[in-house]
Design a protein around this motif. Sequence first.
Motif, short mmCIF file in Angstrom:
data_model
loop_
_atom_site.label_atom_id
_atom_site.label_comp_id
_atom_site.label_asym_id
_atom_site.label_seq_id
_atom_site.Cartn_x
_atom_site.Cartn_y
_atom_site.Cartn_z
N GLU A 106 -10.11 -7.45 -14.90
CA GLU A 106 -10.77 -7.58 -13.74
C GLU A 106 -9.57 -7.86 -12.55
OE1 GLU A 106 -14.00 -9.75 -10.95
OE2 GLU A 106 -13.93 -10.23 -13.01
N ASP A 107 -8.95 -8.76 -12.76
CA ASP A 107 -7.89 -9.19 -11.60
C ASP A 107 -6.80 -8.43 -12.01
OD1 ASP A 107 -9.40 -11.25 -10.80
OD2 ASP A 107 -9.15 -12.62 -12.15
N GLY A 108 -6.31 -8.03 -13.06
CA GLY A 108 -5.41 -6.94 -13.30
C GLY A 108 -5.21 -5.88 -12.31
N PHE A 109 -6.52 -5.25 -12.83
CA PHE A 109 -6.59 -4.00 -12.07
C PHE A 109 -6.80 -3.97 -10.65
CE2 PHE A 109 -9.08 -2.47 -16.13
CZ PHE A 109 -8.22 -1.39 -16.40
N LYS A 110 -7.06 -5.26 -9.99
CA LYS A 110 -7.22 -5.31 -8.62
C LYS A 110 -5.72 -5.57 -8.23
CE LYS A 110 -8.27 -9.12 -5.29
NZ LYS A 110 -8.74 -10.34 -5.31
N LEU A 111 -4.68 -6.31 -8.93
CA LEU A 111 -3.51 -6.32 -8.40
C LEU A 111 -2.60 -5.12 -8.63
CD1 LEU A 111 -1.13 -8.47 -7.94
CD2 LEU A 111 -0.82 -8.68 -10.10
N PHE A 112 -3.09 -4.28 -9.84
CA PHE A 112 -2.50 -2.83 -9.84
C PHE A 112 -2.95 -2.24 -8.30
CE2 PHE A 112 -2.34 -3.02 -14.70
CZ PHE A 112 -1.13 -3.62 -14.45
N GLY A 113 -4.25 -2.50 -8.02
CA GLY A 113 -4.63 -1.65 -6.88
C GLY A 113 -3.99 -1.85 -5.61
N ILE A 114 -3.79 -3.29 -5.28
CA ILE A 114 -3.03 -3.78 -4.17
C ILE A 114 -1.70 -3.03 -4.27
CG2 ILE A 114 -2.27 -5.93 -2.79
CD1 ILE A 114 -4.59 -7.11 -4.18
N THR A 115 -0.94 -3.16 -5.47
CA THR A 115 0.12 -3.02 -5.41
C THR A 115 0.35 -1.26 -5.38
OG1 THR A 115 0.63 -4.50 -7.17
CG2 THR A 115 2.48 -2.78 -7.20
N SER A 116 -0.44 -0.42 -5.81
CA SER A 116 -0.30 0.88 -5.27
C SER A 116 -0.62 1.17 -3.89
CB SER A 116 -1.55 1.61 -6.18
OG SER A 116 -1.08 1.56 -7.55
N TRP A 117 -1.48 0.31 -3.36
CA TRP A 117 -2.01 0.41 -1.99
C TRP A 117 -0.46 0.16 -1.10
CZ3 TRP A 117 -6.57 1.72 0.46
CH2 TRP A 117 -6.55 1.29 1.90
N LEU A 118 0.08 -0.82 -1.41
CA LEU A 118 1.42 -1.35 -0.76
C LEU A 118 2.35 -0.30 -0.85
CD1 LEU A 118 3.33 -3.07 0.88
CD2 LEU A 118 3.64 -4.22 -1.46
N THR A 119 2.52 0.55 -2.06
CA THR A 119 3.54 1.55 -2.46
C THR A 119 3.29 2.68 -1.52
OG1 THR A 119 3.75 0.59 -4.68
CG2 THR A 119 4.64 2.70 -4.32
N TYR A 120 2.13 3.02 -1.33
CA TYR A 120 1.57 4.31 -0.84
C TYR A 120 2.23 4.10 0.86
CZ TYR A 120 -0.79 7.58 2.00
OH TYR A 120 -1.25 8.61 3.06
N PHE A 121 1.55 2.91 1.47
CA PHE A 121 2.15 2.79 2.81
C PHE A 121 3.42 2.48 3.19
CE2 PHE A 121 -2.78 2.18 3.02
CZ PHE A 121 -2.90 3.05 4.08
N THR A 122 4.20 1.80 2.00
CA THR A 122 5.70 1.78 2.29
C THR A 122 6.31 3.30 2.26
OG1 THR A 122 5.65 -0.37 1.22
CG2 THR A 122 7.76 0.95 1.33
N LEU A 123 5.80 4.14 1.40
CA LEU A 123 6.58 5.43 1.26
C LEU A 123 6.19 6.32 2.55
CD1 LEU A 123 6.09 6.36 -2.41
CD2 LEU A 123 8.06 5.52 -1.29
N TYR A 124 4.75 6.20 3.02
CA TYR A 124 4.38 6.75 4.06
C TYR A 124 5.03 6.45 5.28
CZ TYR A 124 1.37 8.88 7.37
OH TYR A 124 0.75 9.53 8.57
N SER A 125 5.24 5.11 5.58
CA SER A 125 5.79 4.56 6.73
C SER A 125 7.33 5.11 6.77
CB SER A 125 5.76 3.23 6.85
OG SER A 125 4.32 2.59 6.92
N LEU A 126 8.02 4.84 5.48
CA LEU A 126 9.32 5.18 5.50
C LEU A 126 9.67 6.48 5.96
CD1 LEU A 126 12.32 4.11 4.70
CD2 LEU A 126 11.83 5.12 2.33
N LYS A 127 8.83 7.64 5.47
CA LYS A 127 9.11 8.79 5.96
C LYS A 127 8.59 9.16 7.45
CE LYS A 127 7.91 10.91 1.25
NZ LYS A 127 7.10 11.88 0.34
N SER A 128 7.63 8.31 7.82
CA SER A 128 7.50 8.41 9.27
C SER A 128 8.45 8.27 10.13
CB SER A 128 6.12 7.48 9.72
OG SER A 128 4.96 7.95 8.82
N VAL A 129 9.19 6.95 9.78
CA VAL A 129 10.45 6.67 10.66
C VAL A 129 11.64 7.19 10.66
CG1 VAL A 129 9.22 4.40 11.14
CG2 VAL A 129 11.13 4.86 9.22
N THR A 130 11.71 8.23 9.29
CA THR A 130 13.00 8.82 9.14
C THR A 130 12.73 10.16 9.29
OG1 THR A 130 12.52 8.89 6.75
CG2 THR A 130 13.82 7.08 7.49
#
Length: 223
Positions: free
Chosen positions: A190-214
């Motif tokens: 339960e908590d493992g899947f939640k942590l994976f979800g947060i990690t994926s969420w962070l990864t998506y917006f990190t990549l999106y933001s990086l592309k946005s500013v470059t």
Amino acid sequence: MMDPVVPIRKRLMLAFLVHTPAALLMLAGYVVSKKKQIPLWMLTRDPADISQVSPFVGAISNIGILLWCAAATICFFTFLISMKQMCNPLQKFFLLASAILTTILMIDDFFLVHEWIFPVYFNLDQKYVLFFYLAITCIYFLIFKNVIIESDFFFIMLSIIFFSLSLIIDIIVDNYSEFSQIIVDYHLFEDGFKLFGITSWLTYFTLYSLKSVTKKPSEERLL
């Protein structure tokens, strides 16, 4: 080295603005401590220190909250940069809405809003709070579906899958107590899947933001 071009008045004004929220927070804590007869140190010190328990208690949950905070910060910061760089208003609104939604989820996770605050203090079943979160998340994806589809959406879809798996396990455990007896360490999933979800969420917006500013102006629709 300080920039001599920036007037001291501007520095003092900025210092005032950035420290005002912290001062208001401390003032609110002081008022609450007096009204509720709670020692102020119980609001300012670390919970592990107060409870005299290991500092590793809740460590994985705390790390998850830090990941939420990182994602929200990245979205807010990129939104501020995009005010000058981006031409597409929907993409700017997407970053702002993502920052707000992420902040709401972070606060819920940090203060156990749907698990404790609403049921205990407002006598509101957590199912209604979860339904509210689900509703605003669905509205969020409906509004920004085109922005997400035009981006590299692999990680945000992955986060939805992980969050769904965590929620399904939570629902099963709440409704079928024998499940927790069969799988004693169900929190690992339960908590493992939640942590994976947060990690994926962070990864998506990190990549999106990086592309946005470059990105180049011609690449704006390819985020």
